[in-house]
Write a protein that holds these residues in place. Structure first.
Motif, PDB file in Angstrom:
ATOM      1  N   LYS A 239      13.238  -7.954  34.142  1.00 30.66           N
ATOM      2  CA  LYS A 239      13.223  -6.500  33.938  1.00 30.66           C
ATOM      3  C   LYS A 239      13.023  -6.182  32.450  1.00 30.66           C
ATOM      4  N   ALA A 240      13.752  -6.905  31.591  1.00 25.00           N
ATOM      5  CA  ALA A 240      13.610  -6.702  30.143  1.00 25.00           C
ATOM      6  C   ALA A 240      12.183  -7.029  29.704  1.00 25.00           C
ATOM      7  N   ALA A 241      11.608  -8.110  30.279  1.00 25.37           N
ATOM      8  CA  ALA A 241      10.245  -8.506  29.905  1.00 25.37           C
ATOM      9  C   ALA A 241       9.243  -7.429  30.309  1.00 25.37           C
ATOM     10  N   LEU A 243       9.873  -4.186  30.662  1.00 30.83           N
ATOM     11  CA  LEU A 243      10.065  -3.041  29.760  1.00 30.83           C
ATOM     12  C   LEU A 243       9.440  -3.317  28.391  1.00 30.83           C
ATOM     13  N   GLU A 244       9.628  -4.557  27.889  1.00 32.50           N
ATOM     14  CA  GLU A 244       9.041  -4.927  26.591  1.00 32.50           C
ATOM     15  C   GLU A 244       7.514  -4.882  26.657  1.00 32.50           C
ATOM     16  N   ARG A 246       5.708  -2.982  28.624  1.00 37.77           N
ATOM     17  CA  ARG A 246       5.282  -1.565  28.632  1.00 37.77           C
ATOM     18  C   ARG A 246       5.307  -0.987  27.225  1.00 37.77           C
ATOM     19  N   ALA A 247       6.370  -1.323  26.496  1.00 43.81           N
ATOM     20  CA  ALA A 247       6.489  -0.825  25.121  1.00 43.81           C
ATOM     21  C   ALA A 247       5.340  -1.365  24.269  1.00 43.81           C
ATOM     22  N   GLN A 248       5.005  -2.631  24.481  1.00 39.87           N
ATOM     23  CA  GLN A 248       3.914  -3.253  23.733  1.00 39.87           C
ATOM     24  C   GLN A 248       2.585  -2.565  24.039  1.00 39.87           C
ATOM     25  N   LEU A 250       2.193   0.542  24.979  1.00 44.68           N
ATOM     26  CA  LEU A 250       2.196   1.846  24.317  1.00 44.68           C
ATOM     27  C   LEU A 250       1.876   1.704  22.839  1.00 44.68           C
ATOM     28  N   MET A 251       2.458   0.668  22.212  1.00 40.50           N
ATOM     29  CA  MET A 251       2.219   0.413  20.783  1.00 40.50           C
ATOM     30  C   MET A 251       0.747   0.112  20.537  1.00 40.50           C
ATOM     31  N   ARG A 253      -1.820   0.924  22.451  1.00 36.39           N
ATOM     32  CA  ARG A 253      -2.617   2.122  22.708  1.00 36.39           C
ATOM     33  C   ARG A 253      -2.570   3.055  21.499  1.00 36.39           C
TER      34      ARG A 253
ATOM     35  N   LEU B  30      21.308 -11.118  27.523  1.00 36.28           N
ATOM     36  CA  LEU B  30      20.526 -10.287  28.452  1.00 36.28           C
ATOM     37  C   LEU B  30      20.876  -8.811  28.280  1.00 36.28           C
ATOM     38  N   ARG B  33      19.357  -7.515  25.099  1.00 35.17           N
ATOM     39  CA  ARG B  33      17.898  -7.452  25.205  1.00 35.17           C
ATOM     40  C   ARG B  33      17.462  -6.265  26.070  1.00 35.17           C
ATOM     41  N   LEU B  34      18.175  -6.067  27.189  1.00 38.79           N
ATOM     42  CA  LEU B  34      17.850  -4.942  28.080  1.00 38.79           C
ATOM     43  C   LEU B  34      18.060  -3.617  27.364  1.00 38.79           C
ATOM     44  N   ALA B  37      15.311  -3.090  24.797  1.00 38.69           N
ATOM     45  CA  ALA B  37      14.025  -2.783  25.436  1.00 38.69           C
ATOM     46  C   ALA B  37      14.014  -1.346  25.951  1.00 38.69           C
ATOM     47  N   ARG B  40      13.803   1.113  22.945  1.00 35.74           N
ATOM     48  CA  ARG B  40      12.479   1.065  22.309  1.00 35.74           C
ATOM     49  C   ARG B  40      11.442   1.791  23.177  1.00 35.74           C
ATOM     50  N   LEU B  41      11.487   1.541  24.485  1.00 33.13           N
ATOM     51  CA  LEU B  41      10.525   2.175  25.388  1.00 33.13           C
ATOM     52  C   LEU B  41      10.745   3.684  25.433  1.00 33.13           C
ATOM     53  N   LEU B  44       9.334   5.242  22.275  1.00 34.28           N
ATOM     54  CA  LEU B  44       7.869   5.244  22.286  1.00 34.28           C
ATOM     55  C   LEU B  44       7.329   6.291  23.253  1.00 34.28           C
ATOM     56  N   ASP B  48       5.127   9.406  22.413  1.00 32.82           N
ATOM     57  CA  ASP B  48       3.835   9.474  23.095  1.00 32.82           C
ATOM     58  C   ASP B  48       3.632  10.847  23.712  1.00 32.82           C
TER      59      ASP B  48
END
Lengths: 262, 55
Positions: A239-241, A243-244, A246-248, A250-251, A253, B30, B33-34, B37, B40-41, B44, B48
């Motif tokens: 899940k974290a991967a 989300l990361e 998606r953030a990447q 956006l960055m 883009r 974990l 990290r969650l 993430a 950060r999202l 963004l 956006d």
């Protein structure tokens, strides 16, 4: 995807398409939203009961004494180490054959958890071996094959990070994961094929368990608890991967100046 | 008198200690990290949306 698109002209479901239904990262995030807390809760409840039962209330072994209580950690770790590697190999097949979008990410996240579990299996095994065999380590077939599994996990992690192009790293790691699966039957049957110091399996699919219910029940609870914990860790990391990732996106883009055209 | 060298409890305690520490470390990593993430999202996505032209 409609039901009709999942079927061939002959009316049979296509495995690749069926799997891709679950490959949508958005769908995975929705699934993990309720699956992750459920797995954490299951793991906590089963481990709390199983470990306390095993540590305090289960009987000592007539031959091994109290050291048998290490079994409640060592056996689940050993099973999860092999199962985790099998999952890694399945992800490799899904990635190479069907280009499953989440398979590579899943393999990246299973690797470190599997390596830690295998290391714990080796450490708890050494801590059990010292009072029983008088040695922390022997070059026994079972122990050596599990050590090879640990190195396979480390190799998988290293291969993913060894290439500048992540896709090449994923492909190389998938090939290693599939090739390394040969170690799993060797681990399983090592105690039958060779004369080993390690005891044979107490629980098999074909025979009744050779341990009493007072040990089997806490062991089963620990196995379910650790399996749920393993699944929770992998689901959470995946899940974290996502989300990361998606953030990447956006960055990227934004850095290409596409943010205002979306 | 307690003869710790003749018991297996130090080995058992070390096994449980190692396992609990390793699992806790994975769980803590974990969680952090969650959280990182998600934050950060969210930032963004907020920026956006702010950059899109209003109709």
């Amino acid at each position: 995807m409609t039901k009709a698109t999942q079927q061939t002209l002959a009316g049979r479901p296509v495995p690749g398409r069926f799997l891709h239904r679950f490959a949508n990262p958005g769908q995975f995030l929705r699934l993990s939203h309720w699956l992750l807390p459920l797995l954490c809760l299951l793991s906590f409840c089963f481990l709390a009961v199983g470990l306390l039962w095993g540590l305090l209330f289960s009987p000592a072994d007539w031959q091994q004494g109290d050291s048998v209580r290490i079994m409640y950690l060592h056996v689940p770790m050993a099973i999860l180490a092999s199962t985790g590697y099998a999952a890694l190999a399945i992800c490799g097949v899904l990635s190479l054959v069907w280009k499953h979008p989440l398979a590579d990410l899943a393999a990246v996240e299973i690797g470190p958890v599997g390596a830690v579990v295998t290391a714990l299996c080796l450490i708890t095994g050494a801590l059990w071996g010292k009072p029983m065999w008088g040695a922390w380590w022997v070059w026994d077939a079972r122990l050596t094959s599990v050590l090879v599994l640990f190195f396979l996990y480390l190799g998988h992690i290293a291969l993913i990070q060894a290439f500048d192009d992540p896709q090449r790293g994923y492909r190389a790691a998938a090939v290693l994961a599939i090739a390394g699966i040969i170690d799993l039957p060797i681990i399983k049957f090592s105690v039958s094929w060779w004369n080993t110091l390690h005891q044979p399996d107490s629980i098999t699919l074909t025979h009744a368990p050779t341990m009493p219910a007072s040990m089997l029940i806490p062991l089963s609870l620990c196995m379910i608890g650790f399996a749920a914990g393993f699944a929770a860790l992998v689901t959470g990391r995946l899940k974290a991967a996502v989300l990361e990732s998606r953030a990447q996106q956006l960055m990227t883009r934004r850095s290409w100046g596409m943010g205002d055209t979306a | 008198m307690i003869h710790l060298s003749f018991t297996h409890w130090p080995y058992i305690a070390a096994s449980y200690g190692c396992t609990i520490m390793a699992v806790s470390a994975l769980a803590l990593q974990l969680t952090l990290r969650l959280r990182r993430a998600r934050v950060r999202l969210a930032l963004l996505e907020k920026n956006d949306h702010g950059m899109r032209p209003t109709s």
